[in-house]
Design an enzyme around this catalytic site. Structure first.
Site, short mmCIF file in Angstrom:
data_model
loop_
_atom_site.label_atom_id
_atom_site.label_comp_id
_atom_site.label_asym_id
_atom_site.label_seq_id
_atom_site.Cartn_x
_atom_site.Cartn_y
_atom_site.Cartn_z
N LYS A 48 0.74 -1.50 -0.30
CA LYS A 48 -0.04 0.04 0.47
C LYS A 48 0.87 0.85 0.03
CE LYS A 48 -4.36 -1.91 -0.27
NZ LYS A 48 -5.26 -1.85 -0.90
N ASP A 49 2.14 1.40 0.35
CA ASP A 49 2.96 2.78 0.17
C ASP A 49 2.93 3.23 -0.98
OD1 ASP A 49 3.78 2.21 2.94
OD2 ASP A 49 5.35 1.55 2.37
#
Length: 346
Positions: A48-49
């Site tokens: 999700k970064d």
């Protein structure tokens, strides 16, 4: 003349370019070659970064996000952590609506990263005012100068992976990938990665992992939303009780459903066989691969890339807790931890 110090300006420069790791033991009886795309190597320990940085920077370029603004998002934990991390570096406030299904570890991490966290009941319909979707919308409306990321319905979710994860996998496998296996929640990871890979080679098989209690597999097969499919399940980060527009169902060839229990055991098995301490959703992805192997999906020439989305440290109070596993009825004699593994010296 002194050499320059080799240093990163901040943690955001470490996002992406995660390693591909050959799986040796857990797949030793399988046909083909199996590789884990280990997203826990991102600085926020999850895939999700990628979307957090991409969507926020796109909002900045478009003039939607300005200094001092607040970012609001719906999350099962990982996206929230990544957004909180990016917000710290870029100077934004962060408000997160989180599902109560999220592990306490994830919720504690979000608080530690300075986010304001609203924990919402998991087992309510998506249009219930208490659901984390509706709570995030309300908080956005009530907060002046806020931007709602809305990952489930944001095309940029897919674009982030089209521009990063897909090209990385293609390059790392030298174009020899035959299968991509990835869990589907918002659908951004599998859809964006698949779009890129299919453009390079339309023959690559894209297989999504879904949960029992989720509507995605049946929707993919029938294009009909069936609310009768919905019931509570424990795995975080995959499956849905709505149809996210961030999922491109046309680039996915097949869905496989996995159970809470088998996914939990497989996450623990990865630690014991491959030395990979990965999360519950990674266990689900690997469990899906086991089932696909039994179905005869692979052959000796298969090169299978499995996306492992996050790190096991986010599940210490869940799948890596003997007490939690026992409370769920997940333990049997084969999987119980030997009490003699821990010895206290007095």
């Amino acid at each position: 003349m002194k050499e320059e110090i080799k240093v990163y300006d901040n943690v955001l420069q470490l996002i992406g370019n995660t390693p591909l790791i050959h799986l040796n033991t857990i797949t030793k009886e399988f046909k083909g070659n199996f590789y884990a795309k280990a997203e826990a190597f991102n600085p926020g320990h999850s895939t999700k970064d990628r979307i957090a940085l991409y969507i926020i920077e796109e909002a900045e370029r478009a003039g939607i996000l300005k200094p001092g603004d607040t970012i609001v998002e719906t999350t099962s934990g990982n996206t929230g952590f990544s957004i909180a991390m990016v917000s710290i570096i870029k100077g934004y406030e962060c408000i997160l609506a989180v599902s109560s299904k999220s592990s306490q570890d994830k919720i504690d991490m979000l608080k530690t990263m300075g986010a304001k966290v609203y924990v919402c009941p998991a087992n309510v319909s998506a249009d219930d005012p208490r659901s984390y979707y509706q709570v995030a919308k309300r908080l956005h409306e009530e907060t002046k100068g806020s931007v709602y990321i809305n990952q489930y319905f944001n095309e940029l979710n897919m674009d982030a992976h089209y521009n990063s994860t897909g090209p990385e996998i293609w390059k790392q496998t030298e174009g020899k990938i035959t299968h991509l296996v990835a869990c589907s929640g918002t659908g951004g990871t599998i859809s964006g990665t698949a779009r890129y890979l299919k453009e390079q080679n339309p023959g690559i098989r894209i297989i999504g992992i879904d949960a029992f209690g989720s509507v995605l597999k049946k929707y993919h097969e029938t294009r009909e939303f069936d609310s009768e499919e919905i019931y509570p399940y424990r795995i975080e980060g995959l499956g849905k009780n709505l149809i996210p527009t961030a999922t491109d169902f046309d680039v996915i060839d097949k869905f496989v459903k996995v159970t809470d229990e088998e996914s939990a055991h497989t996450a623990r098995e990865l630690a014991k066989t491959e030395g990979m301490f990965v999360g519950y959703t990674s266990g689900a992805a690997m469990q899906g691969v086991k089932q696909l192997n039994q179905e005869g999906e692979f052959n000796a020439n298969s090169n299978v890339v499995i996306i492992f989305p996050d790190h096991g440290s986010r599940y210490m109070s869940k799948v890596f807790s003997d007490e939690w596993m026992t409370a769920q009825g997940f333990f049997d004699t084969k999987n119980e931890v030997d009490a003699n593994q821990i010895e206290f010296i007095k």
